[in-house]
Write a protein that holds these residues in place. Structure first.
Motif, short mmCIF file in Angstrom:
data_model
loop_
_atom_site.label_atom_id
_atom_site.label_comp_id
_atom_site.label_asym_id
_atom_site.label_seq_id
_atom_site.Cartn_x
_atom_site.Cartn_y
_atom_site.Cartn_z
N UNK A 117 44.53 41.89 45.90
CA UNK A 117 45.51 42.59 45.53
C UNK A 117 45.40 42.53 44.03
N UNK A 118 45.56 43.18 43.43
CA UNK A 118 46.22 43.26 41.96
C UNK A 118 47.87 43.18 42.04
N UNK B 129 42.77 37.55 43.37
CA UNK B 129 43.33 38.60 42.88
C UNK B 129 43.73 38.96 42.11
N UNK B 130 43.82 39.82 41.62
CA UNK B 130 43.55 40.19 39.71
C UNK B 130 45.55 40.17 39.50
N UNK B 131 45.43 39.51 38.48
CA UNK B 131 46.82 39.75 37.42
C UNK B 131 46.64 40.15 36.60
N UNK B 132 47.11 41.65 36.15
CA UNK B 132 46.73 42.44 35.35
C UNK B 132 48.49 42.53 34.56
N UNK C 12 39.37 32.28 42.69
CA UNK C 12 40.27 33.85 42.81
C UNK C 12 41.05 34.40 42.01
N UNK C 13 41.34 34.07 40.81
CA UNK C 13 41.90 35.16 39.65
C UNK C 13 41.00 35.61 38.60
#
Length: 408
Positions: free
Chosen positions: A113-114, A144-147, A202-203
């Motif tokens: 998930x982004x 997740x990608x914290x963008x 997971x990041x």
């Protein structure tokens, strides 16, 4: 003697994205994004497969409506039926917390998930929306990608940091504060995600802007303050040569400094252009830096007054296209063929010398030179071509070289 230092990759944890490992010294991953309406299952699946065939190792899709969320599992099933294992990432803004809860099949089908912290309530009175998305990631075992994007930065955080800056004896300018706020937003969001139970590995983090120097500055700051894998790319690179040059300038500096575990070139497609161009540009950047090899490279001279014929230009183009078309077949059959080097040169000045440095090179006759084309194999003259079938004969030699020099 001058000691020449190789590129040293920044150390990071390893994140598994649907079977593709990112970070921890694994090959820098090429990713792309569809520009179809995700609710269009056939169109989206077709574009994903085109991107995957071009070499995209992860593909991101927009998940912005109920229809898109319902379509995601069917899109994934469609590409799997066609033999594609490419991980599919969901791009969420504003309503991701609702869609992931409402459509568990979508949440399960996606490989990652982004999340954009600036668009999910982070920094406001409550961060329930962000927490909901992280809890879904935990429930389904997804990274997740914290963008963080500079165009949609957490407003509350930025205001707080601007206020603090204004009280300093020597305040930074607004742009510097914004760059700092991007780094802080990404790190604070990751810290919150872990506090809710998301594993450290997971990041993935990203901090995207549109300017080359800004991207370099903000990602240096990010890399210096965490060990999460970092995704690199300009938010909007632009159209045509501008987009390619800006992406290359920004990513080239970062990758040379060892920063970056996954990349994307966000090129604006030309009208009716090919979406796979962004994949090819990523591959060429990595191959130019000798970080990865994707397809045999053709060295061709730029031409000058000695090469008034365009024949060598046409031949170089034909050879490059032939190599790219053959790679899906060769990659399955011949180990290491992607590292082969080919030279197509236009005259006697640099032609023989450059051809000798390639695995297979041809030096075509320049203006007023004898109408012969010596071919060099691994530095030695192997054959001299003449006549109207030089391209076909050279391609035949290419095929023979691949079959005899690369193990099946």
């Amino acid at each position: 003697m001058v000691r020449l230092e190789p590129i040293r990759r920044r150390k990071s944890v390893i994140v598994d994205i649907g079977g593709v490992k990112v970070g921890g010294g694994h090959p820098i991953m090429v990713q792309s994004m569809t520009n179809t309406d995700t609710a269009d299952i056939t169109g989206t699946a077709n574009q994903i497969m085109e991107l995957a065939k071009a070499g995209s190792e992860v593909v991101r899709v927009t998940v912005n409506t109920d229809e898109a969320a319902r379509a995601v599992p069917r899109v994934v099933d469609t590409i799997r039926l066609h033999g594609f294992t490419t991980p599919i990432v969901g791009d969420f803004h504003y309503n991701g917390h609702q869609l992931l809860k409402k459509y568990p099949d979508c949440a399960r089908a996606l490989a990652k998930y982004r999340i954009n912290p600036g668009n999910v309530n982070i920094g406001k009175k409550h961060d329930d929306n962000f927490r909901t998305m992280i809890e879904c990631a935990i429930e389904y075992g997804k990274p997740v990608r914290i963008g963080v994007n500079w165009g949609s930065l957490d407003g509350a955080l930025l205001t707080e940091m601007m206020d603090e800056n204004a009280k300093l004896p020597a305040p930074l300018d607004a742009k510097e504060v914004t760059m700092n706020a991007m780094v802080v937003s990404a790190l604070v969001s990751a810290e919150k995600a872990e506090s809710y139970g998301l594993p450290h590995n997971h990041i993935v983090l990203s901090a995207k802007v549109s300017g080359v120097q800004d991207l370099i500055i903000v990602n240096r700051g990010l890399a210096a303050n965490c060990d999460y894998p970092i995704h690199l790319g300009l938010t909007e690179a632009g159209l045509g040569s501008k987009g390619i040059v800006y992406s290359t300038a920004a990513l080239g500096v970062m990758l040379q400094e060892g920063i970056g575990d996954t990349i994307r070139c966000s090129l604006t497609p030309m009208p009716n252009g090919d979406r796979t161009d962004e994949v090819i540009v990523c591959q060429q950047i990595l191959q130019a830096l000798e970080l990865r090899a994707f397809t045999p490279q053709v060295t061709a001279c730029p031409g000058c007054g000695r090469t008034t014929s365009t024949f060598f230009q046409d031949m170089a183009d034909q050879i490059q296209r032939y190599l790219r078309e053959q790679m899906p077949v060769w990659r399955e059959s011949y180990t290491g063929v992607e590292e082969m080097k080919v030279a197509v040169m236009g005259c006697i000045v640099n032609g023989p010398g450059e051809s000798k440095h390639a695995n297979l090179g041809i030096s075509l006759p320049g203006t007023f030179e004898d109408p012969v084309a010596p071919v060099y194999v691994d530095g030695k003259l192997a054959r001299t071509l003449r006549g109207d079938h030089i391209v076909a004969e050279f391609i035949g030699m290419l095929n023979g070289y691949v079959e005899t020099h690369y193990p099946k």
